[in-house]
Scaffold this active site. Structure first.
Site, PDB file in Angstrom:
ATOM      1  N   SER A 147      60.769   7.303   3.449  1.00  0.00           N
ATOM      2  CA  SER A 147      59.319   7.203   3.618  1.00  0.00           C
ATOM      3  C   SER A 147      58.612   7.068   2.278  1.00  0.00           C
ATOM      4  O   SER A 147      57.655   6.299   2.133  1.00  0.00           O
ATOM      5  CB  SER A 147      58.780   8.420   4.383  1.00  0.00           C
ATOM      6  OG  SER A 147      58.821   9.600   3.598  1.00  0.00           O
ATOM      7  N   LYS A 148      59.079   7.786   1.269  1.00  0.00           N
ATOM      8  CA  LYS A 148      58.439   7.734  -0.039  1.00  0.00           C
ATOM      9  C   LYS A 148      58.800   6.457  -0.793  1.00  0.00           C
ATOM     10  O   LYS A 148      58.012   5.962  -1.613  1.00  0.00           O
ATOM     11  CB  LYS A 148      58.812   8.965  -0.860  1.00  0.00           C
ATOM     12  CG  LYS A 148      58.242  10.261  -0.284  1.00  0.00           C
ATOM     13  CD  LYS A 148      56.728  10.192  -0.121  1.00  0.00           C
ATOM     14  CE  LYS A 148      56.134  11.514   0.297  1.00  0.00           C
ATOM     15  NZ  LYS A 148      54.658  11.475   0.404  1.00  0.00           N
ATOM     16  N   ALA A 175      65.653  10.729   5.173  1.00  0.00           N
ATOM     17  CA  ALA A 175      64.453  10.310   5.896  1.00  0.00           C
ATOM     18  C   ALA A 175      63.215  10.415   5.012  1.00  0.00           C
ATOM     19  O   ALA A 175      62.364   9.514   5.000  1.00  0.00           O
ATOM     20  CB  ALA A 175      64.278  11.156   7.156  1.00  0.00           C
ATOM     21  N   TYR A 176      63.128  11.509   4.264  1.00  0.00           N
ATOM     22  CA  TYR A 176      61.960  11.724   3.392  1.00  0.00           C
ATOM     23  C   TYR A 176      61.912  10.686   2.287  1.00  0.00           C
ATOM     24  O   TYR A 176      60.867  10.080   2.022  1.00  0.00           O
ATOM     25  CB  TYR A 176      62.058  13.139   2.812  1.00  0.00           C
ATOM     26  CG  TYR A 176      60.883  13.552   1.951  1.00  0.00           C
ATOM     27  CD1 TYR A 176      59.601  13.650   2.490  1.00  0.00           C
ATOM     28  CD2 TYR A 176      61.067  13.876   0.610  1.00  0.00           C
ATOM     29  CE1 TYR A 176      58.533  14.057   1.707  1.00  0.00           C
ATOM     30  CE2 TYR A 176      60.008  14.282  -0.176  1.00  0.00           C
ATOM     31  CZ  TYR A 176      58.737  14.366   0.371  1.00  0.00           C
ATOM     32  OH  TYR A 176      57.678  14.758  -0.415  1.00  0.00           O
ATOM     33  N   VAL A 177      63.063  10.439   1.645  1.00  0.00           N
ATOM     34  CA  VAL A 177      63.108   9.458   0.569  1.00  0.00           C
ATOM     35  C   VAL A 177      62.799   8.050   1.093  1.00  0.00           C
ATOM     36  O   VAL A 177      62.130   7.262   0.420  1.00  0.00           O
ATOM     37  CB  VAL A 177      64.475   9.511  -0.136  1.00  0.00           C
ATOM     38  CG1 VAL A 177      64.696   8.272  -0.999  1.00  0.00           C
ATOM     39  CG2 VAL A 177      64.570  10.761  -1.000  1.00  0.00           C
TER      40      VAL A 177
END
Length: 249
Positions: free
Chosen positions: A160-161, A156-158
């Site tokens: 977004s980035k 999820a974090y990747v």
């Protein structure tokens, strides 16, 4: 929380500037002579401590609370910078959220909150920066080197980035003719309170050995990269993703 007696030249807004990498960036830019608007989401004490440290060192700063995903609040943040200091020359969007989970177990409410800050927040801040940065300014956003290392649990974090990285060159091209640079910094493992929280000594030691330089990065390492990109020596770097990670793939 402000010291307006000092001479004001260039002005920076640093979102997420009260803690971690954002705090180091705010302090470094202030040390380099910029007036700094320290944006924060909710920790009044941390923001006050950051501003106090800047002023105690001879710098010029003020703290402004705003949710980076709220377009009205961000517009008011830029209004405050313009009213107090006369304009905006540098915007560093370091505000962000981190949530770890295997994709199969991901709570979609967590995903929505993460993307609200990391994707929508980047767009909201970039939108104001594109409208308000003075000629010759700089916009820097933040990604993560995990976009390249692809560590399980960071899906999820990747995601977004990855969105942040995708807009970098597009925004740089859209600002053609104004002398404004647009870049993204993607740190590797960096010794912040957030990063170290919940990790064992063995995990930290293993992460420290992963880069060829065999140590964790520091917030000051990343702040130095930001100072370069937003300063006179970084003017020919534009539309780039800079992986500041000690040599990780």
């Amino acid at each position: 929380m402000t010291n307006t007696d000092l001479a004001v030249g260039r002005v920076a807004i640093v979102t997420g500037g009260s803690r971690g990498i954002g705090r180091a960036v705010a302090r470094r830019l202030a040390a380099d002579g910029l007036a700094v608007v320290v944006n924060y989401a909710g920790d009044d004490n941390a923001a006050a401590e950051t501003v106090h440290a800047i002023i105690a060192a001879g710098g010029n700063a003020t703290a402004v609370r705003a949710d980076v995903a709220d377009e009205t609040a961000v517009a008011e943040l830029f209004d405050r910078a313009e009213t107090e200091y006369g304009g905006v020359d540098v915007v560093v969007n370091s505000a962000g959220r981190l949530a770890l989970s295997p994709i199969a177990e991901l709570d979609l409410d967590v995903l929505d909150r993460l993307h609200r800050v990391n994707i929508r927040g980047t767009f909201v801040v970039a939108r104001q920066a594109a409208q308000r940065l003075r000629t010759g300014g700089a916009f820097v956003s933040f990604s993560t080197s995990v976009v390249g290392t692809r560590v399980p649990g960071y899906g999820a974090y990747v995601a977004s980035k990855g969105a942040v990285e995708a807009i970098t060159l597009i925004l740089a091209r859209e600002l053609r003719g104004r002398g404004i640079t647009v870049n993204t910094v993607a740190p590797g493992p960096t010794a912040t309170e957030l990063f170290l929280d919940g990790k064992t000594e063995e995990q930290v030691a293993a992460l420290s050995k992963a880069p060829p330089l065999e140590r964790l990065g520091t917030p000051e390492d990343i702040a130095g990269v930001i100072a370069f990109l937003t300063g006179p020596e970084g003017r020919w770097v534009n539309g780039q993703i800079l992986r500041a990670n000690g040599g990780l793939v």
